[in-house]
Design a protein around this motif. Structure first.
Motif, mmCIF file in Angstrom:
data_model
loop_
_atom_site.group_PDB
_atom_site.id
_atom_site.type_symbol
_atom_site.label_atom_id
_atom_site.label_comp_id
_atom_site.label_asym_id
_atom_site.label_seq_id
_atom_site.Cartn_x
_atom_site.Cartn_y
_atom_site.Cartn_z
ATOM 1 N N ASP A 68 -36.133 -21.254 -29.965
ATOM 2 C CA ASP A 68 -37.565 -21.202 -31.199
ATOM 3 C C ASP A 68 -37.453 -21.854 -33.042
ATOM 4 O O ASP A 68 -36.621 -20.638 -33.405
ATOM 5 N N PRO A 69 -37.431 -22.632 -33.553
ATOM 6 C CA PRO A 69 -36.938 -22.636 -34.544
ATOM 7 C C PRO A 69 -38.152 -21.878 -35.278
ATOM 8 O O PRO A 69 -37.137 -21.592 -36.615
ATOM 9 N N GLN A 70 -39.128 -20.867 -35.208
ATOM 10 C CA GLN A 70 -39.242 -20.629 -36.125
ATOM 11 C C GLN A 70 -38.895 -18.866 -35.698
ATOM 12 O O GLN A 70 -39.191 -18.421 -36.852
ATOM 13 N N ALA A 71 -38.433 -18.512 -35.221
ATOM 14 C CA ALA A 71 -37.562 -17.665 -34.850
ATOM 15 C C ALA A 71 -36.729 -17.208 -36.313
ATOM 16 O O ALA A 71 -35.773 -17.977 -36.144
ATOM 17 N N GLU A 72 -36.210 -16.424 -36.321
ATOM 18 C CA GLU A 72 -35.713 -16.212 -37.759
ATOM 19 C C GLU A 72 -34.660 -14.637 -36.910
ATOM 20 O O GLU A 72 -35.005 -13.501 -36.395
ATOM 21 N N SER A 73 -33.199 -14.524 -36.759
ATOM 22 C CA SER A 73 -32.609 -14.087 -36.758
ATOM 23 C C SER A 73 -32.356 -12.576 -37.412
ATOM 24 O O SER A 73 -32.363 -12.426 -38.568
ATOM 25 N N PRO A 74 -31.988 -11.457 -37.222
ATOM 26 C CA PRO A 74 -31.908 -10.647 -37.997
ATOM 27 C C PRO A 74 -30.296 -10.654 -38.414
ATOM 28 O O PRO A 74 -29.617 -10.883 -38.611
ATOM 29 N N SER A 75 -30.948 -9.952 -39.635
ATOM 30 C CA SER A 75 -29.494 -10.117 -40.336
ATOM 31 C C SER A 75 -28.664 -8.974 -40.315
ATOM 32 O O SER A 75 -28.706 -7.752 -40.415
ATOM 33 N N SER A 76 -26.916 -9.243 -40.282
ATOM 34 C CA SER A 76 -26.173 -8.507 -40.401
ATOM 35 C C SER A 76 -25.708 -8.086 -41.888
ATOM 36 O O SER A 76 -26.172 -8.574 -42.849
ATOM 37 N N VAL A 77 -25.533 -6.315 -40.757
ATOM 38 C CA VAL A 77 -24.926 -5.549 -42.163
ATOM 39 C C VAL A 77 -23.395 -5.320 -42.560
ATOM 40 O O VAL A 77 -23.193 -5.472 -44.027
ATOM 41 N N ARG A 78 -23.084 -6.580 -42.020
ATOM 42 C CA ARG A 78 -21.231 -6.796 -42.868
ATOM 43 C C ARG A 78 -20.468 -7.949 -42.169
ATOM 44 O O ARG A 78 -21.116 -8.909 -40.870
ATOM 45 N N ASP A 79 -19.402 -7.745 -42.256
ATOM 46 C CA ASP A 79 -18.572 -8.499 -42.593
ATOM 47 C C ASP A 79 -17.364 -8.577 -41.913
ATOM 48 O O ASP A 79 -16.834 -8.062 -42.061
ATOM 49 N N SER A 80 -16.522 -9.532 -40.321
ATOM 50 C CA SER A 80 -16.033 -9.259 -39.936
ATOM 51 C C SER A 80 -14.742 -9.341 -40.790
ATOM 52 O O SER A 80 -12.888 -9.048 -40.150
ATOM 53 N N GLY A 81 -14.605 -10.850 -41.267
ATOM 54 C CA GLY A 81 -13.450 -11.440 -41.651
ATOM 55 C C GLY A 81 -12.687 -12.603 -40.540
ATOM 56 O O GLY A 81 -11.473 -13.017 -40.946
ATOM 57 N N GLU A 82 -13.638 -12.200 -39.404
ATOM 58 C CA GLU A 82 -12.708 -12.460 -38.541
ATOM 59 C C GLU A 82 -14.012 -14.005 -37.925
ATOM 60 O O GLU A 82 -14.707 -13.778 -37.529
ATOM 61 N N ARG A 83 -13.462 -15.664 -38.005
ATOM 62 C CA ARG A 83 -14.285 -16.410 -37.714
ATOM 63 C C ARG A 83 -14.614 -16.745 -36.196
ATOM 64 O O ARG A 83 -13.221 -15.992 -35.519
ATOM 65 N N PRO A 84 -15.802 -16.611 -35.463
ATOM 66 C CA PRO A 84 -15.066 -16.853 -34.117
ATOM 67 C C PRO A 84 -14.044 -18.780 -33.999
ATOM 68 O O PRO A 84 -14.104 -19.488 -34.036
ATOM 69 N N VAL A 85 -13.347 -18.396 -32.726
ATOM 70 C CA VAL A 85 -13.115 -19.705 -32.158
ATOM 71 C C VAL A 85 -13.325 -20.251 -31.178
ATOM 72 O O VAL A 85 -13.797 -19.080 -30.430
ATOM 73 N N ALA A 86 -12.407 -20.865 -30.465
ATOM 74 C CA ALA A 86 -12.790 -22.515 -29.463
ATOM 75 C C ALA A 86 -11.430 -22.241 -28.688
ATOM 76 O O ALA A 86 -10.748 -22.925 -30.010
ATOM 77 N N PHE A 87 -11.682 -22.797 -28.318
ATOM 78 C CA PHE A 87 -10.547 -23.506 -27.117
ATOM 79 C C PHE A 87 -11.337 -24.777 -25.966
ATOM 80 O O PHE A 87 -11.897 -24.219 -25.646
ATOM 81 N N GLU A 88 -10.863 -25.854 -26.273
ATOM 82 C CA GLU A 88 -10.690 -26.766 -25.355
ATOM 83 C C GLU A 88 -9.468 -26.490 -23.987
ATOM 84 O O GLU A 88 -8.187 -27.414 -24.659
ATOM 85 N N VAL A 89 -10.102 -26.354 -23.007
ATOM 86 C CA VAL A 89 -9.111 -26.654 -22.031
ATOM 87 C C VAL A 89 -8.662 -28.083 -21.041
ATOM 88 O O VAL A 89 -9.544 -28.619 -20.607
ATOM 89 N N VAL A 90 -7.711 -28.622 -21.207
ATOM 90 C CA VAL A 90 -7.081 -29.897 -21.483
ATOM 91 C C VAL A 90 -6.805 -29.726 -20.128
ATOM 92 O O VAL A 90 -7.447 -30.476 -18.585
ATOM 93 N N ASP A 91 -5.656 -29.443 -19.581
ATOM 94 C CA ASP A 91 -5.011 -29.452 -18.674
ATOM 95 C C ASP A 91 -4.565 -27.965 -17.799
ATOM 96 O O ASP A 91 -3.591 -27.855 -18.287
ATOM 97 N N GLY A 92 -5.859 -27.247 -17.964
ATOM 98 C CA GLY A 92 -5.092 -25.647 -17.146
ATOM 99 C C GLY A 92 -6.439 -25.649 -16.644
ATOM 100 O O GLY A 92 -7.309 -26.196 -16.035
ATOM 101 N N ASP A 93 -6.376 -24.638 -16.318
ATOM 102 C CA ASP A 93 -8.133 -23.809 -15.304
ATOM 103 C C ASP A 93 -7.799 -22.698 -16.327
ATOM 104 O O ASP A 93 -7.662 -21.847 -17.130
ATOM 105 N N PRO A 94 -9.822 -23.223 -16.692
ATOM 106 C CA PRO A 94 -10.072 -22.469 -17.628
ATOM 107 C C PRO A 94 -10.707 -20.933 -17.531
ATOM 108 O O PRO A 94 -10.901 -20.326 -17.906
ATOM 109 N N ALA A 95 -10.174 -20.541 -15.884
ATOM 110 C CA ALA A 95 -10.697 -19.279 -15.685
ATOM 111 C C ALA A 95 -9.010 -18.242 -16.495
ATOM 112 O O ALA A 95 -9.317 -16.711 -16.841
#
Length: 753
Positions: free
Chosen positions: A594-621
């Motif tokens: 919904d382009p019109q929706a606004e997400s709530p503002s967070s009161v704090r930072d964690s100092g940790e960016r969310p991370v991602a893995f691309e599984v190439v030759d393995g089992d994602p589970a």
């Protein structure tokens, strides 16, 4: 006075409070044991009275034990010079002098509302941080800045207590927020109960906590009314209900019914599954009309005359006779099963009239009616024309091809009718429960008349007992026996009342609280409206998180039909759960929904960016299990959830169990496990220190509904988020960063980012 001295001073007060709490517990326990020692002797009324007192002291003991953690959490210094300590319940000493003010009392309101610009007569607000019965720190908000001393400055805070609470590791159970309620939350909690209050708020804004604290507040403020009617709290599933079950006891309230929609109909277990298209059809309001037609279909008029034998006579009832009796019975205010007796009464009148035409003297005998009623011919006529029906059996019969074809030809399409047909032995599904409840509303209890007769006998016995009590007391003429009996009958405790209400589908609650309300179907809303005729409700949810085909797309869509002109909206805008780094990722997904929706503002930072893995030759589970292990170390003592879509769920559970063994839990049991593997639906309303999300592309491919599910999953963590995926990372998740060195021990071949 130094900070250390201030802590010691508060510690002495806390010691006194716990001593008083222990004393009250001992008194309640002693009285309960004394009642139990008396045994089950005396009259039935005396035994009932003993049970009522036992329940009263059991409730009191449960309340006093539930408020043990964090009994006192705050202090107010007032301009007038008074000092009040604020806690979970009110406590007074033996001389009835106040030791502790209940957080719900009007005197405690400034603790949550005071600001420097509007201090509410407060010069200082102190928050106490405790561990067990020990005060470990104090933090002050001072509103009389000119009066500050150097020692005062040593205890100044500024949101520290809130941030400390938000940063604590989760335990798998929701905690109350009574010590850190914010002003916008307090406004909602203390709102008047009349009408439907909608609390709209994004993830992490504390909607659920506010709703539960509102339940506790209303029970405190309006106990006289709610002690007779009770409070119902509805949640989205058993996992969620287990998550919140400790909150109200910790606030001193034990007499509340907690249930899912599926749990509102006694003795019906919804264990089956069905295609989502079928569930969506059952959620449609056309089902209400279908059921109404089906009830009318069972009130049948024969095509030919029927004969009722009486002694040597044959009494004839024509189709017109039976149609007339049916018409009059349908005008009865009672539901089908109770109206059956009105129908039978009309037939009896007709039969006595027929008999009078043959033998007037015989027709005047009183025993004639009783004998006619008990005759097999008469019972057969009534059973065929107006049968006694149970709601589950009725719905089971309705969902068969012949019945649907006969009554729904113009209401449902042929494919829709075919999709509803089920095997007789098939287990009930969640979507069946509102149909059964609707049927109950139309049919009533098949044993209603027998139960009513039993209730009349019980009330008569109570009145007789009350008359004996009045006579023995010498107060005849001063005390009304009927009033005494009514007072006795209404003396149940909230705990006893909650048990009765939970097992009575006709119970009308004084207030109903609905969480994740955006997911309720139109048929489910009809269920809840019947349970709260006063429409005193608190409805919490987030339209942006609505993902089911029948979910609300606006509050007006679902509430206008059940509470026209009787609902209002309050919005919570601050995210207390999700750190800003995670919320930034979720906000991109919300913009797609919904382009019109606004997400709530967070009161704090964690100092940790969310991370991602691309599984190439393995089992994602397997990769997900390994990442969960790393997150478990990073949030030591906290909770980790692995969230997977349906097509990956089984593989992820198996991989996590290979890695962690018995430390893995699923469903409601997952809340007590080191690692919980859950579906998105099961995570709604929950929070975890760390979350591993598996294959987000599957949700994105599902379109709007899938994106809403992804938004829900992304907003569950309080500290860390990791995403495991195969193939290119979806563009909407571009804020995720490649995993750093902390994840180097993941034992599968992956390509970071």
């Amino acid at each position: 006075m130094s900070r250390t001295e201030e802590i010691a001073r508060e510690q002495e007060l806390v010691r006194v409070l716990y001593a008083r709490l222990d004393e009250l517990r001992d008194q309640a326990r002693a009285r309960l044991e004394d009642i139990r020692r008396r045994g089950a002797s005396g009259t039935p009324q005396a035994r009932s009275e003993r049970d009522a007192f036992a329940a009263l002291y059991e409730d009191r003991l449960a309340q006093l034990e539930g408020v043990e953690p964090g009994l006192c959490f705050g202090r107010l210094d007032l301009i007038a010079g008074d000092r009040l300590h604020v806690g979970r319940i009110g406590l007074a000493d033996e001389g009835h002098d106040t030791l502790l003010v209940d957080w719900r009392a009007p005197a405690a309101e400034p603790f949550y509302r005071a600001t420097p610009t509007e201090p509410y007569g407060v010069t200082r607000r102190r928050q106490l941080r405790t561990k067990g019965r020990v005060v470990i720190d104090v933090e002050d908000d001072v509103f009389d800045v000119e009066g500050l001393t150097d020692a005062d400055r040593d205890t100044l805070g500024g949101g520290g207590a809130l941030l400390a609470a938000l940063g604590e590791a989760r335990t798998g159970r929701m905690r109350d927020i009574v010590a850190t309620i914010q002003a916008e939350q307090d406004r909602v909690i203390r709102s008047e109960p009349a009408g439907v209050l909608v609390v709209q708020g994004g993830p992490g804004t504390g909607k659920t906590a506010v709703a539960l604290h509102r339940a506790a507040y209303l029970l405190y403020t309006h106990r006289d009314r709610l002690a007779r009617t009770g409070v119902l709290v509805i949640g989205p599933g058993p996992t969620f209900m287990r998550y919140i079950e400790q909150v109200l006891p910790s606030l001193g309230e034990t007499g509340v019914v907690l249930s899912t929609v599926e749990g509102l109909v006694p003795d019906v277990q919804a264990t089956g599954t069905e295609p989502v298209e079928v569930a969506a059809l059952k959620a449609d309001l056309r089902m209400a009309e279908l059921l109404e037609r089906a009830v009318a279909d069972r009130q049948r008029v024969p095509d030919v005359d029927v004969v009722v034998g009486f002694e040597e006579h044959e009494l004839v009832l024509t189709p017109h006779d039976i149609a007339t009796a049916r018409k009059r019975a349908r005008r009865s205010p009672h539901r089908h099963n109770r109206a059956r007796y009105a129908f039978a009464k009309q037939l009896l009148r007709l039969l006595v009239g027929r008999l009078a035409e043959i033998d007037p003297e015989l027709a005047r005998e009183r025993w004639v009616v009783r004998q006619l009623m008990s005759s097999e011919d008469f019972r057969t006529v009534v059973d065929r024309a107006w049968p006694r029906l149970s709601a589950p059996d009725f719905v089971r019969e309705l969902l068969t091809a012949p019945v649907l074809t006969r009554i729904a030809d113009d209401l449902l399409t042929a494919p829709e009718r075919a999709s509803l047909v089920r095997a007789a032995e098939a287990p009930w599904t969640a979507a069946d429960v509102p149909l059964i409840d609707e049927a109950w509303a139309l049919l009533g209890d098949p044993d209603e008349v027998l139960r009513a007769a039993g209730e009349r006998r019980r009330l008569a016995a109570d009145r007789e007992y009350a008359r004996e009590v009045v006579a023995a007391s010498g107060l005849r003429g001063q005390v009304n026996a009927d009033q005494l009996a009514q007072r006795y009958a209404g003396s149940a405790t909230l705990g006893v009342l909650a048990d009765r209400a939970a097992n009575d589908p006709d119970w009308e609650f004084g207030h109903v609280i609905v969480d994740e309300a955006q997911e309720l179907s139109p048929m489910a809303w009809r269920m809840l409206a019947r349970r709260c005729p006063l429409r005193s409700m608190t409805v919490v949810g987030d339209i942006a998180q609505a993902s089911a085909p029948w979910s609300a797309r606006s509050w007006a869509e679902v509430l206008d039909p059940v509470a026209p002109d009787r609902w209002r909206v309050e919005e919570l805008t601050v995210n207390y759960r999700t750190p800003s780094e995670v919320m930034a990722v979720a906000a991109d997904v919300l913009a797609e929904v919904d382009p019109q929706a606004e997400s709530p503002s967070s009161v704090r930072d964690s100092g940790e960016r969310p991370v991602a893995f691309e599984v190439v030759d393995g089992d994602p589970a397997a990769a997900a299990a390994s990442v969960a292990a790393v997150l478990g170390n990073q949030v030591a003592g906290g909770t980790v959830a692995v969230v997977a879509a349906e097509d990956r769920y089984g593989a992820v559970v198996a991989a996590c169990r290979r890695r962690f063994g018995d430390a893995v839990g699923t469903g409601a049991a997952g809340l007590d496990a080191r690692i919980a593997v859950l579906s998105v639906a099961e995570t709604k309303g929950l929070e975890f220190d760390g979350v591993v999300l598996v294959e987000p592309a599957g949700w994105i491919a599902a379109g709007d509904r899938g994106l809403r599910d992804l938004y829900v999953a992304l907003t569950r963590p309080t500290q860390r988020l990791a995403v495991v995926h195969t193939g290119a990372l979806p563009g909407v998740l571009h804020r995720l960063v490649p995993a750093g060195p902390a994840y180097s021990d993941v034992p599968v071949e992956v390509r970071s980012g």
